[in-house]
Design a protein around this motif. Structure first.
Motif, PDB file in Angstrom:
ATOM      1  N   ALA A   1     -22.762  66.626  89.968  1.00  0.00           N
ATOM      2  CA  ALA A   1     -22.691  67.849  90.774  1.00  0.00           C
ATOM      3  C   ALA A   1     -22.912  69.067  89.886  1.00  0.00           C
ATOM      4  O   ALA A   1     -23.619  70.010  90.250  1.00  0.00           O
ATOM      5  N   MET A   2     -22.333  69.025  88.694  1.00  0.00           N
ATOM      6  CA  MET A   2     -22.500  70.128  87.750  1.00  0.00           C
ATOM      7  C   MET A   2     -23.967  70.257  87.328  1.00  0.00           C
ATOM      8  O   MET A   2     -24.553  71.340  87.389  1.00  0.00           O
ATOM      9  N   ASN A   3     -24.562  69.147  86.903  1.00  0.00           N
ATOM     10  CA  ASN A   3     -25.941  69.202  86.408  1.00  0.00           C
ATOM     11  C   ASN A   3     -26.918  69.703  87.460  1.00  0.00           C
ATOM     12  O   ASN A   3     -27.766  70.537  87.187  1.00  0.00           O
ATOM     13  N   GLY A   4     -26.765  69.189  88.672  1.00  0.00           N
ATOM     14  CA  GLY A   4     -27.664  69.600  89.751  1.00  0.00           C
ATOM     15  C   GLY A   4     -27.540  71.098  90.021  1.00  0.00           C
ATOM     16  O   GLY A   4     -28.535  71.814  90.112  1.00  0.00           O
ATOM     17  N   ALA A   5     -26.301  71.555  90.090  1.00  0.00           N
ATOM     18  CA  ALA A   5     -26.064  72.976  90.409  1.00  0.00           C
ATOM     19  C   ALA A   5     -26.587  73.865  89.289  1.00  0.00           C
ATOM     20  O   ALA A   5     -27.173  74.918  89.538  1.00  0.00           O
ATOM     21  N   ILE A   6     -26.385  73.452  88.048  1.00  0.00           N
ATOM     22  CA  ILE A   6     -26.830  74.286  86.920  1.00  0.00           C
ATOM     23  C   ILE A   6     -28.358  74.342  86.870  1.00  0.00           C
ATOM     24  O   ILE A   6     -28.941  75.401  86.646  1.00  0.00           O
TER      25      ILE A   6
ATOM     26  N   ALA B   1     -13.949  58.386  99.714  1.00  0.00           N
ATOM     27  CA  ALA B   1     -15.264  58.946  99.401  1.00  0.00           C
ATOM     28  C   ALA B   1     -15.528  60.165 100.269  1.00  0.00           C
ATOM     29  O   ALA B   1     -16.028  61.192  99.799  1.00  0.00           O
ATOM     30  N   LEU B   2     -15.167  60.045 101.541  1.00  0.00           N
ATOM     31  CA  LEU B   2     -15.347  61.162 102.473  1.00  0.00           C
ATOM     32  C   LEU B   2     -14.534  62.372 102.035  1.00  0.00           C
ATOM     33  O   LEU B   2     -14.997  63.514 102.092  1.00  0.00           O
ATOM     34  N   ALA B   3     -13.333  62.119 101.567  1.00  0.00           N
ATOM     35  CA  ALA B   3     -12.465  63.208 101.114  1.00  0.00           C
ATOM     36  C   ALA B   3     -12.976  63.811  99.808  1.00  0.00           C
ATOM     37  O   ALA B   3     -12.796  65.009  99.544  1.00  0.00           O
ATOM     38  N   ALA B   4     -13.623  62.985  98.999  1.00  0.00           N
ATOM     39  CA  ALA B   4     -14.111  63.479  97.703  1.00  0.00           C
ATOM     40  C   ALA B   4     -15.362  64.339  97.867  1.00  0.00           C
ATOM     41  O   ALA B   4     -15.687  65.144  96.996  1.00  0.00           O
ATOM     42  N   PHE B   5     -16.052  64.143  98.985  1.00  0.00           N
ATOM     43  CA  PHE B   5     -17.315  64.857  99.210  1.00  0.00           C
ATOM     44  C   PHE B   5     -17.174  66.375  99.091  1.00  0.00           C
ATOM     45  O   PHE B   5     -17.867  67.009  98.291  1.00  0.00           O
TER      46      PHE B   5
ATOM     47  N   ALA C   1     -14.876  68.050  97.675  1.00  0.00           N
ATOM     48  CA  ALA C   1     -14.425  68.401  96.321  1.00  0.00           C
ATOM     49  C   ALA C   1     -15.622  68.446  95.374  1.00  0.00           C
ATOM     50  O   ALA C   1     -15.750  69.347  94.539  1.00  0.00           O
ATOM     51  N   ALA C   2     -16.518  67.465  95.519  1.00  0.00           N
ATOM     52  CA  ALA C   2     -17.708  67.439  94.669  1.00  0.00           C
ATOM     53  C   ALA C   2     -18.606  68.643  94.966  1.00  0.00           C
ATOM     54  O   ALA C   2     -19.205  69.235  94.069  1.00  0.00           O
ATOM     55  N   LEU C   3     -18.679  69.020  96.250  1.00  0.00           N
ATOM     56  CA  LEU C   3     -19.462  70.203  96.612  1.00  0.00           C
ATOM     57  C   LEU C   3     -18.873  71.457  95.961  1.00  0.00           C
ATOM     58  O   LEU C   3     -19.602  72.330  95.488  1.00  0.00           O
ATOM     59  N   LEU C   4     -17.548  71.502  95.925  1.00  0.00           N
ATOM     60  CA  LEU C   4     -16.903  72.664  95.315  1.00  0.00           C
ATOM     61  C   LEU C   4     -17.240  72.747  93.828  1.00  0.00           C
ATOM     62  O   LEU C   4     -17.479  73.830  93.297  1.00  0.00           O
ATOM     63  N   VAL C   5     -17.273  71.591  93.171  1.00  0.00           N
ATOM     64  CA  VAL C   5     -17.657  71.580  91.754  1.00  0.00           C
ATOM     65  C   VAL C   5     -19.073  72.156  91.605  1.00  0.00           C
ATOM     66  O   VAL C   5     -19.339  72.997  90.742  1.00  0.00           O
TER      67      VAL C   5
ATOM     68  N   GLY D   1     -12.811  69.775  87.804  1.00  0.00           N
ATOM     69  CA  GLY D   1     -13.552  69.007  88.802  1.00  0.00           C
ATOM     70  C   GLY D   1     -13.303  67.520  88.658  1.00  0.00           C
ATOM     71  O   GLY D   1     -13.057  66.813  89.644  1.00  0.00           O
ATOM     72  N   VAL D   2     -13.339  67.054  87.426  1.00  0.00           N
ATOM     73  CA  VAL D   2     -13.121  65.624  87.168  1.00  0.00           C
ATOM     74  C   VAL D   2     -11.734  65.207  87.637  1.00  0.00           C
ATOM     75  O   VAL D   2     -11.570  64.205  88.342  1.00  0.00           O
TER      76      VAL D   2
END
Ligand code: ATP
Ligand code: MG
Lengths: 312, 274
Positions: B91-96, B160-164, B166-170, B230-231
């Motif tokens: 998520a970090m790499n894509g956003a950066i 996984a649904l709940a983590a989604f 959170a990953a977007l927030l990262v 995030g991790v």
């Protein structure tokens, strides 16, 4: 709707970049429905002024009201009613011609269906309908310019700001643009444009200001300016040599005024033919003589002592 | 009372208008994306990348490392420990990538925003719109990653649904920070620094080993890394160890979003509205 309503009002408008003053206290009033021009050489401050009017550059000093609003506080509301064609095309290079118009419309909050309809009309309007699907980099410079002009009309603006709309266009495309701008004007759109081209200013502008060094040197309709600052006709004399000063002395007294350029001498006279005859009568034999009507170019020369478009 | 209500209504109406203008910026990217025609490649690579990561590092290294103990005392395979961290890193790499390189190119070279700013759209709205786009792309990668994690039985579908989100927030946090950074950059050379910092952050954010095993000084320093937060957040969700303490990680990431957006919008106004 009285035609006298000021859509743009600037008082003592100043723009500084650091120490440098690009616009040095200008007063401008543009009325509803008119075509108003800023005429001036490179660096006169035309674009700086246009950017302030376009609410993308904050004035350093003075007052500015656009459509009765304050550019600093009501920028978005003002820009919603402006159409801007900047000096340098900044089209979206990742999109096609048509998408450039439709996405631009979306920035104004125009519904998709309306955006598509307007895009097609505007492509037609600037004769680019057959290039609708071309990416920007596949278009020629002149086509890009026309697309930029089309883009500035996508929100059906009250005021269109055109910074050198026809620079870089071939004569045919220029005439097309002029004709289209004329149509817009007839429909009641207020046009504000900058140009270095005298013929453009004379063709399009009801009123204009001559700008030089960030100041306004003169203001009026093209006719008025020529009447006030030039004679009816001009005689252009060439002598085939570079040292023109000796000739200037000998020409003294002919016509009302005389202007020395690097490659020619201009004689200002109400009767050009009579002045030319007088030149021959003094036994000066110029290699070239041209009698023409005075133009804004002469006005500019008179006001600033410089030519507007560099002559080589 | 009525005055208050109309004032509130006006603010809300203004916000709605702003949201719509930001959405138009996001929409522009969707159009460019469709016109660019790289759509399928992106979907395929979206699945392939995490899969390769998980297989290579998780299984390969995991076989050597063996099992890991979670904070709650449960012992899990290394892959279960590592996968959520890789998700956060992806998520970090894509956003950066989107918010630094692409954003910088659009601002400085394509001069895209010069024309956008001639419309009612403001710098803040551009920043939001671009982030929205980075998030859409991020959502695709993140979604693919989570599907792979469920398939490999590293987490449950519900987790996984709940983590989604959170990953977007990262992604949002790094997108905002990356964008702020892009507005401070002068040339492409400066991006080398981004790469170095990014890699260091990737290695030392409790990604591969629990932070508790770092030296004490490092344990303090790691708190600065948004990826660490995030991790921790994502790992707690996918392994089912969420507690009140994780609110701190959430708050940190939200703060990073606000800070990044504020800096980006201010700098953009300075750069483009001269
Ligand atoms: N962002 C800026 N920073 C510093 N100086 C600037 C900036 N923009 C314009 N200037 C300076 O202000 C002066 C006026 O520039 P401006 O672009 O307004 O002229 P112009 O009349 O539009 O000229 P041209 O006909 O070449 O387009 C120039 O001397 C220019 O160098
Ligand atoms: Mg200019």
């Amino acid at each position: 709707m009285d035609g006298g309503e000021a859509l743009i009002r600037a008082r003592g408008l100043v723009k500084r970049f650091g120490e440098f003053t690009a616009v040095d206290g200008i007063d401008v009033e543009v009325r509803k429905g008119e075509a108003f021009g800023f005429l001036g050489p490179n660096g006169a401050g035309k674009s700086s002024t246009m950017r302030m009017i376009g609410c993308v550059s904050a004035p350093t000093g003075g007052e500015l009201a656009i459509l009765g609003m304050d550019p600093l506080r009501q920028g978005p509301a003002i820009r919603a009613r402006l159409g801007v064609c900047p000096q340098e095309d900044n089209l979206d290079i990742e999109l096609t011609a048509r998408e450039n118009l439709t996405t631009y419309a979306r920035y104004f909050g125009i519904p998709r269906a309306t955006a598509r309809r307007r895009a097609d009309q505007l492509l037609e309007f600037v004769q680019l309908a057959d290039r609708a699907g071309s990416k920007v980099d596949q278009l020629s410079g002149g086509m890009r310019r026309r697309l930029t002009i089309a883009r500035s009309l996508v929100n059906e603006p009250d005021i269109v700001l055109l910074d050198e709309p026809t620079t870089g266009l071939d004569p045919q495309a220029r005439h097309l643009v002029w004709e289209r701008l004329f149509r817009l004007k007839r429909q009641g759109t207020t046009l504000v444009l900058t140009t270095h081209y005298m013929d453009e200013a004379e063709q399009l502008c009801d009123r204009l200001v001559v700008m030089d060094g960030g100041r306004i040197a003169a203001e009026g309709s093209p006719r008025e300016l020529i009447e006030q600052h030039a004679t009816r006709e001009v005689v252009e004399l060439r002598f085939g040599v570079t040292a023109l000063e000796p000739f200037a002395d000998k020409l003294a007294g002919i016509g009302e005024r005389l202007e020395l350029l690097p490659d020619r001498i201009l004689l200002y006279a109400d009767d050009g033919d009579a002045a030319a005859a007088e030149v021959y009568a003094r036994n000066l034999s110029p290699s070239g003589v041209l009698v023409r009507r005075a133009s804004l170019e002469d006005v500019f020369l008179h006001l600033t002592g410089r030519t507007l478009v560099e002559t080589g | 009372m009525i005055m208050v209500t109309t004032a509130v209504a006006r603010v809300l109406a203004g916000d709605e208008l702003r949201a719509r203008r930001a959405a138009a910026v996001t929409e522009r990217n969707l159009v460019a994306f469709r016109t660019g025609g790289t759509y399928w490649w992106l979907v395929v690579s979206g699945f392939a990348e995490p899969l390769l990561y998980l297989l290579a590092i998780g299984w390969g290294v995991g076989a050597l490392v063996g099992d890991m103990e979670l904070p709650d005392g449960r012992v899990v395979p290394y892959l279960t420990f590592l996968a959520p961290a890789l998700l956060a890193a992806a998520a970090m790499n894509g956003a950066i990538a989107e918010s630094t390189m692409n954003f910088f190119a659009k601002m400085k070279f394509a001069k895209l925003y010069d024309s956008v700013l001639n419309t009612p759209v403001t710098p803040v709205e551009i920043a939001f719109g671009e982030l929205g786009w980075a998030m859409l792309r991020g959502a695709m990668y993140t979604g693919a990653f989570l599907v792979v994690m469920v398939v490999l039985d590293v987490t449950s579908p519900v987790r996984a649904l709940a983590a989604f989100p959170a990953a977007l927030l990262v992604g949002f946090a790094f997108g905002a920070l990356g964008m702020a950074f892009a507005t401070l950059m002068r040339s492409w050379q400066d991006f080398d620094y981004v790469g170095i910092v990014q890699f260091a952050v990737f290695l030392f954010s409790g990604t591969f080993v629990p932070v508790a095993s770092y030296p004490v000084a490092m344990q303090v320093l790691v708190q600065v890394s948004p990826l660490y937060h995030g991790v921790e957040l994502i790992r707690s969700i996918t392994t089912g160890t969420v507690g009140w303490g994780h609110l701190w990680h959430l708050a940190y990431l939200l703060a990073a979003v606000v800070l990044g957006l504020a800096v980006a919008a201010r700098r953009m106004a300075r750069l483009l509205l001269g």
